[in-house]
Design a protein around this motif. Structure first.
Motif, PDB file in Angstrom:
ATOM      1  N   ASN A  90      30.935 -36.009  44.280  1.00 53.10           N
ATOM      2  CA  ASN A  90      31.827 -35.251  45.156  1.00 53.10           C
ATOM      3  C   ASN A  90      31.542 -33.777  44.911  1.00 53.10           C
ATOM      4  OD1 ASN A  90      33.263 -37.386  46.412  1.00 53.10           O
ATOM      5  ND2 ASN A  90      34.344 -37.709  44.499  1.00 53.10           N
ATOM      6  N   LEU A  91      31.123 -33.094  45.949  1.00 51.76           N
ATOM      7  CA  LEU A  91      30.774 -31.681  45.843  1.00 51.76           C
ATOM      8  C   LEU A  91      31.886 -30.840  46.432  1.00 51.76           C
ATOM      9  CD1 LEU A  91      27.109 -31.968  47.155  1.00 51.76           C
ATOM     10  CD2 LEU A  91      27.923 -32.153  44.797  1.00 51.76           C
ATOM     11  N   SER A  92      32.241 -29.792  45.743  1.00 48.01           N
ATOM     12  CA  SER A  92      33.246 -28.861  46.257  1.00 48.01           C
ATOM     13  C   SER A  92      32.749 -27.451  45.992  1.00 48.01           C
ATOM     14  CB  SER A  92      34.605 -29.116  45.600  1.00 48.01           C
ATOM     15  OG  SER A  92      34.490 -28.987  44.197  1.00 48.01           O
ATOM     16  N   THR A  93      33.506 -26.494  46.378  1.00 45.82           N
ATOM     17  CA  THR A  93      33.174 -25.066  46.243  1.00 45.82           C
ATOM     18  C   THR A  93      31.925 -24.679  47.023  1.00 45.82           C
ATOM     19  OG1 THR A  93      31.891 -25.235  44.175  1.00 45.82           O
ATOM     20  CG2 THR A  93      34.285 -24.956  43.962  1.00 45.82           C
ATOM     21  N   LEU A  94      31.627 -25.420  48.098  1.00 41.68           N
ATOM     22  CA  LEU A  94      30.534 -25.024  48.988  1.00 41.68           C
ATOM     23  C   LEU A  94      31.068 -23.959  49.928  1.00 41.68           C
ATOM     24  CD1 LEU A  94      29.122 -28.572  49.859  1.00 41.68           C
ATOM     25  CD2 LEU A  94      28.360 -27.014  48.058  1.00 41.68           C
ATOM     26  N   SER A  95      30.181 -23.243  50.575  1.00 40.89           N
ATOM     27  CA  SER A  95      30.583 -22.197  51.522  1.00 40.89           C
ATOM     28  C   SER A  95      30.328 -22.662  52.951  1.00 40.89           C
ATOM     29  CB  SER A  95      29.804 -20.914  51.253  1.00 40.89           C
ATOM     30  OG  SER A  95      30.109 -20.417  49.968  1.00 40.89           O
ATOM     31  N   PRO A  96      31.169 -22.243  53.900  1.00 41.45           N
ATOM     32  CA  PRO A  96      30.990 -22.651  55.292  1.00 41.45           C
ATOM     33  C   PRO A  96      29.710 -22.074  55.900  1.00 41.45           C
ATOM     34  CG  PRO A  96      33.162 -21.634  54.946  1.00 41.45           C
ATOM     35  CD  PRO A  96      32.361 -21.444  53.693  1.00 41.45           C
ATOM     36  N   GLY A  97      29.093 -22.869  56.788  1.00 45.57           N
ATOM     37  CA  GLY A  97      27.938 -22.402  57.547  1.00 45.57           C
ATOM     38  C   GLY A  97      26.703 -22.123  56.708  1.00 45.57           C
ATOM     39  N   ARG A  98      26.531 -22.812  55.626  1.00 43.46           N
ATOM     40  CA  ARG A  98      25.382 -22.579  54.731  1.00 43.46           C
ATOM     41  C   ARG A  98      24.469 -23.793  54.706  1.00 43.46           C
ATOM     42  NH1 ARG A  98      26.684 -18.607  50.673  1.00 43.46           N
ATOM     43  NH2 ARG A  98      27.756 -16.963  51.797  1.00 43.46           N
ATOM     44  N   ASP A  99      23.195 -23.532  54.438  1.00 42.00           N
ATOM     45  CA  ASP A  99      22.203 -24.589  54.266  1.00 42.00           C
ATOM     46  C   ASP A  99      21.997 -24.845  52.781  1.00 42.00           C
ATOM     47  OD1 ASP A  99      21.641 -24.935  57.017  1.00 42.00           O
ATOM     48  OD2 ASP A  99      20.352 -23.167  56.977  1.00 42.00           O
ATOM     49  N   TYR A 100      22.054 -26.115  52.386  1.00 36.77           N
ATOM     50  CA  TYR A 100      21.877 -26.503  50.996  1.00 36.77           C
ATOM     51  C   TYR A 100      20.800 -27.579  50.888  1.00 36.77           C
ATOM     52  CZ  TYR A 100      26.395 -24.235  50.264  1.00 36.77           C
ATOM     53  OH  TYR A 100      27.417 -23.326  50.215  1.00 36.77           O
ATOM     54  N   VAL A 101      20.097 -27.583  49.780  1.00 38.36           N
ATOM     55  CA  VAL A 101      19.195 -28.677  49.425  1.00 38.36           C
ATOM     56  C   VAL A 101      19.871 -29.442  48.295  1.00 38.36           C
ATOM     57  CG1 VAL A 101      16.940 -29.319  48.483  1.00 38.36           C
ATOM     58  CG2 VAL A 101      17.124 -27.387  50.075  1.00 38.36           C
ATOM     59  N   LEU A 102      20.040 -30.747  48.498  1.00 36.26           N
ATOM     60  CA  LEU A 102      20.638 -31.613  47.488  1.00 36.26           C
ATOM     61  C   LEU A 102      19.513 -32.393  46.828  1.00 36.26           C
ATOM     62  CD1 LEU A 102      23.538 -33.079  49.684  1.00 36.26           C
ATOM     63  CD2 LEU A 102      23.519 -30.945  48.368  1.00 36.26           C
ATOM     64  N   ALA A 103      19.365 -32.253  45.525  1.00 34.59           N
ATOM     65  CA  ALA A 103      18.316 -32.953  44.781  1.00 34.59           C
ATOM     66  C   ALA A 103      18.975 -33.918  43.801  1.00 34.59           C
ATOM     67  CB  ALA A 103      17.432 -31.956  44.048  1.00 34.59           C
ATOM     68  N   MET A 104      18.740 -35.212  43.996  1.00 36.63           N
ATOM     69  CA  MET A 104      19.340 -36.238  43.153  1.00 36.63           C
ATOM     70  C   MET A 104      18.245 -36.950  42.367  1.00 36.63           C
ATOM     71  SD  MET A 104      21.000 -35.766  46.191  1.00 36.63           S
ATOM     72  CE  MET A 104      20.011 -36.779  47.215  1.00 36.63           C
ATOM     73  N   TYR A 105      18.545 -37.311  41.116  1.00 35.35           N
ATOM     74  CA  TYR A 105      17.588 -38.056  40.299  1.00 35.35           C
ATOM     75  C   TYR A 105      18.331 -38.770  39.173  1.00 35.35           C
ATOM     76  CZ  TYR A 105      17.955 -33.979  37.221  1.00 35.35           C
ATOM     77  OH  TYR A 105      18.441 -32.964  36.419  1.00 35.35           O
ATOM     78  N   ALA A 106      17.641 -39.720  38.560  1.00 35.77           N
ATOM     79  CA  ALA A 106      18.186 -40.455  37.420  1.00 35.77           C
ATOM     80  C   ALA A 106      17.401 -40.063  36.174  1.00 35.77           C
ATOM     81  CB  ALA A 106      18.069 -41.962  37.658  1.00 35.77           C
ATOM     82  N   SER A 107      18.060 -40.175  35.032  1.00 34.81           N
ATOM     83  CA  SER A 107      17.363 -39.930  33.765  1.00 34.81           C
ATOM     84  C   SER A 107      17.913 -40.888  32.720  1.00 34.81           C
ATOM     85  CB  SER A 107      17.543 -38.481  33.309  1.00 34.81           C
ATOM     86  OG  SER A 107      18.871 -38.257  32.889  1.00 34.81           O
ATOM     87  N   HIS A 108      17.135 -41.103  31.675  1.00 33.69           N
ATOM     88  CA  HIS A 108      17.586 -41.828  30.498  1.00 33.69           C
ATOM     89  C   HIS A 108      16.815 -41.302  29.304  1.00 33.69           C
ATOM     90  CE1 HIS A 108      13.958 -44.151  30.840  1.00 33.69           C
ATOM     91  NE2 HIS A 108      14.393 -44.921  31.813  1.00 33.69           N
ATOM     92  N   GLN A 109      16.951 -41.957  28.169  1.00 39.52           N
ATOM     93  CA  GLN A 109      16.355 -41.468  26.923  1.00 39.52           C
ATOM     94  C   GLN A 109      14.845 -41.314  27.008  1.00 39.52           C
ATOM     95  OE1 GLN A 109      17.758 -44.676  24.547  1.00 39.52           O
ATOM     96  NE2 GLN A 109      19.487 -43.523  23.729  1.00 39.52           N
ATOM     97  N   LYS A 110      14.191 -42.030  27.885  1.00 38.59           N
ATOM     98  CA  LYS A 110      12.738 -42.029  27.947  1.00 38.59           C
ATOM     99  C   LYS A 110      12.168 -41.153  29.054  1.00 38.59           C
ATOM    100  CE  LYS A 110      12.387 -45.637  25.058  1.00 38.59           C
ATOM    101  NZ  LYS A 110      11.524 -46.074  24.059  1.00 38.59           N
ATOM    102  N   GLY A 111      13.018 -40.483  29.844  1.00 41.70           N
ATOM    103  CA  GLY A 111      12.450 -39.611  30.869  1.00 41.70           C
ATOM    104  C   GLY A 111      13.370 -39.386  32.051  1.00 41.70           C
ATOM    105  N   ARG A 112      12.778 -38.765  33.060  1.00 39.57           N
ATOM    106  CA  ARG A 112      13.480 -38.384  34.283  1.00 39.57           C
ATOM    107  C   ARG A 112      12.732 -38.963  35.470  1.00 39.57           C
ATOM    108  NH1 ARG A 112      14.885 -32.240  36.284  1.00 39.57           N
ATOM    109  NH2 ARG A 112      14.681 -32.678  38.488  1.00 39.57           N
ATOM    110  N   GLY A 113      13.473 -39.525  36.429  1.00 41.55           N
ATOM    111  CA  GLY A 113      12.851 -40.088  37.624  1.00 41.55           C
ATOM    112  C   GLY A 113      12.529 -39.008  38.650  1.00 41.55           C
ATOM    113  N   LYS A 114      11.834 -39.413  39.706  1.00 42.18           N
ATOM    114  CA  LYS A 114      11.494 -38.483  40.785  1.00 42.18           C
ATOM    115  C   LYS A 114      12.745 -38.100  41.565  1.00 42.18           C
ATOM    116  CE  LYS A 114       6.819 -40.051  41.741  1.00 42.18           C
ATOM    117  NZ  LYS A 114       5.931 -40.610  42.771  1.00 42.18           N
ATOM    118  N   GLU A 115      12.736 -36.883  42.100  1.00 40.25           N
ATOM    119  CA  GLU A 115      13.866 -36.393  42.901  1.00 40.25           C
ATOM    120  C   GLU A 115      13.855 -36.999  44.295  1.00 40.25           C
ATOM    121  OE1 GLU A 115      13.816 -32.144  43.271  1.00 40.25           O
ATOM    122  OE2 GLU A 115      14.562 -31.858  41.243  1.00 40.25           O
TER     123      GLU A 115
END
Length: 145
Positions: A90-115
């Motif tokens: 849940n994202l809040s504190t965004l500003s009206p009329g703006r363009d955003y890039v959302l980058a999501m990924y998973a990680s664990h003890q052995k590394g980070r997945g692709k975005e």
């Protein structure tokens, strides 16, 4: 056919015996696989200053518990980061009329997945949502005479 990227790390231990011409080498190998890329990501419930984002974990046979991350970027600047035990944010504190890039990924003890990335534009509020319906104005006139 699905390909998985595996990182192979070697730990090499060299032990020299009494005879200088004999070298014993012990090699341990350990496969390490980063978490799968998140799939099916989508945003919903978008308002002028907030949004919800949901994803699904990619196919995995991992025994490690992943942590899910989102970075909200405006241009080249990261303006918000969140971590979760589930791929929902849940994202809040965004500003009206703006363009955003959302980058999501998973990680664990052995590394980070692709975005996985999404583009989000928050709506601009309508004029009637911003301006009051009635504005009272008080005028005072001074007549000289």
């Amino acid at each position: 056919m699905t390909r998985k990227l595996c990182i192979l790390l070697f730990s090499v231990v060299i032990i020299q015996s009494v005879n200088p011409y004999t070298i014993n080498i012990s090699i341990q190998s350990k496969y390490q696989e980063p978490p799968s890329q998140l799939v099916g990501c989508a945003y919903h419930e978008v308002t002028t200053d907030s949004a919800a984002v949901t994803c699904s974990a990619g196919s995995t046979s991992e025994k490690l518990t992943p942590t899910y991350h989102i970075e909200v970027r405006e241009g080249n600047t990261v303006i918000l980061t969140k971590n979760s035990s589930k791929p929902r944010f849940n994202l809040s504190t965004l500003s009206p009329g703006r363009d955003y890039v959302l980058a999501m990924y998973a990680s664990h003890q052995k590394g980070r997945g692709k975005e996985t990335t999404l583009l989000l534009r928050t709506p601009t509020p309508k004029a009637e949502e911003v301006a009051p319906e009635r504005v009272s104005i008080n005028f005072k006139f001074h007549l000289k005479g």
